[in-house]
Design an enzyme around this catalytic site. Sequence first.
Site, PDB file in Angstrom:
ATOM      1  N   ARG A  83       0.846  -1.399  -0.047  1.00 52.92           N
ATOM      2  CA  ARG A  83      -0.071   0.027   0.077  1.00 52.92           C
ATOM      3  C   ARG A  83       0.721   1.332   0.072  1.00 52.92           C
ATOM      4  O   ARG A  83       0.241   2.131  -0.514  1.00 52.92           O
ATOM      5  CB  ARG A  83      -1.006   0.198   1.161  1.00 52.92           C
ATOM      6  CG  ARG A  83      -2.325  -0.992   1.082  1.00 52.92           C
ATOM      7  CD  ARG A  83      -3.196  -0.935   2.167  1.00 52.92           C
ATOM      8  NE  ARG A  83      -2.634  -1.502   3.516  1.00 52.92           N
ATOM      9  CZ  ARG A  83      -2.304  -2.757   3.757  1.00 52.92           C
ATOM     10  NH1 ARG A  83      -2.744  -3.690   2.859  1.00 52.92           N
ATOM     11  NH2 ARG A  83      -1.892  -2.915   5.038  1.00 52.92           N
ATOM     12  N   GLU A 132       4.725 -10.029  15.481  1.00 48.26           N
ATOM     13  CA  GLU A 132       4.306 -10.498  16.667  1.00 48.26           C
ATOM     14  C   GLU A 132       4.609 -11.928  16.849  1.00 48.26           C
ATOM     15  O   GLU A 132       4.906 -12.518  17.825  1.00 48.26           O
ATOM     16  CB  GLU A 132       2.662 -10.077  16.656  1.00 48.26           C
ATOM     17  CG  GLU A 132       2.216 -10.345  18.052  1.00 48.26           C
ATOM     18  CD  GLU A 132       0.675 -10.059  18.152  1.00 48.26           C
ATOM     19  OE1 GLU A 132       0.095  -9.422  17.149  1.00 48.26           O
ATOM     20  OE2 GLU A 132       0.030 -10.317  19.041  1.00 48.26           O
TER      21      GLU A 132
HETATM   22  P1  AMP Z   1       3.903  -1.553  11.678  1.00 46.40           P
HETATM   23  O1  AMP Z   1       5.301  -2.525  11.120  1.00 46.40           O
HETATM   24  O2  AMP Z   1       3.440  -2.353  12.856  1.00 46.40           O
HETATM   25  O3  AMP Z   1       4.098  -0.169  12.030  1.00 46.40           O
HETATM   26  O4  AMP Z   1       3.052  -1.937  10.294  1.00 46.40           O
HETATM   27  C1  AMP Z   1       2.721  -1.295   9.356  1.00 46.40           C
HETATM   28  C2  AMP Z   1       2.376  -1.986   8.346  1.00 46.40           C
HETATM   29  O5  AMP Z   1       1.346  -3.090   8.535  1.00 46.40           O
HETATM   30  C3  AMP Z   1       1.878  -1.092   7.183  1.00 46.40           C
HETATM   31  O6  AMP Z   1       2.448  -1.548   5.775  1.00 46.40           O
HETATM   32  C4  AMP Z   1       0.474  -1.133   7.228  1.00 46.40           C
HETATM   33  O7  AMP Z   1      -0.297  -1.121   6.018  1.00 46.40           O
HETATM   34  C5  AMP Z   1       0.086  -2.414   8.171  1.00 46.40           C
HETATM   35  N1  AMP Z   1      -0.663  -2.167   9.064  1.00 46.40           N
HETATM   36  C6  AMP Z   1      -0.551  -2.616  10.627  1.00 46.40           C
HETATM   37  N2  AMP Z   1      -1.582  -2.217  11.216  1.00 46.40           N
HETATM   38  C7  AMP Z   1      -2.571  -2.085  10.321  1.00 46.40           C
HETATM   39  C8  AMP Z   1      -3.856  -1.528  10.543  1.00 46.40           C
HETATM   40  N3  AMP Z   1      -4.422  -1.758  11.837  1.00 46.40           N
HETATM   41  N4  AMP Z   1      -4.826  -1.144   9.451  1.00 46.40           N
HETATM   42  C9  AMP Z   1      -4.285  -1.368   8.341  1.00 46.40           C
HETATM   43  N5  AMP Z   1      -2.780  -1.555   7.953  1.00 46.40           N
HETATM   44  C10 AMP Z   1      -2.075  -1.807   9.062  1.00 46.40           C
END
Ligand code: AMP
Length: 175
Positions: free
Chosen positions: A61, A98
Amino acid sequence: MIENKIKQTVRDIPNFPKPGIVFKDITPILKDATLCNEITRSLAGQLAHLEIDVVAGIESRGFLFGLALAQILNVPFVPIRKAGKLPYKTVQQSYSLEYGTATLEIHEDAFLPQQNVLIHDDLLATGGTVVAASELVHKLRAKVIGYSFLIHLGFLNGQQRLTKFSPNIFSLAGY
Ligand code: AMP
């Protein structure tokens, strides 16, 4: 205000992809051409004071507005992808999820040394993904000039993990 428009348009999907996660579905935004234009212009406006040489977008995305942003800034776009997708020689970075680990890859000729790279993704959650992307930028001897997101989930404190790479962290809508 752009933040309100994004919040009114994003679709919350509870318990996707697993129980307890509220997934922010941006596909309704993509159907609204006027809003997409406004988002791209707003992202570019937030970054106007930075000297950005390259925009790097994170699969998948992060590609959507990442390329649009690079076009409006008139700089190259580089895709950072999940392992095994890029056809040329790559550099890899693994990071913890996780449960288990994931790996991001970038083409080894993506940047010139010392170039200022803006990292873009649709959403900042825990920050693990963009930290791994930042490590890739450093492995190629380029610099992280900042981060840009449509949405950040402030309660997960992802921003704190990014400041050691760059203090320039921008988002259009926060929760
Ligand atoms: P993080 O590594 O935890 O910051 O997760 C970020 C990545 O996971 C991004 O590429 C987001 O598109 C996806 N992501 C994580 N949590 C969500 C959420 N609640 N809704 C949509 N996409 C998420």
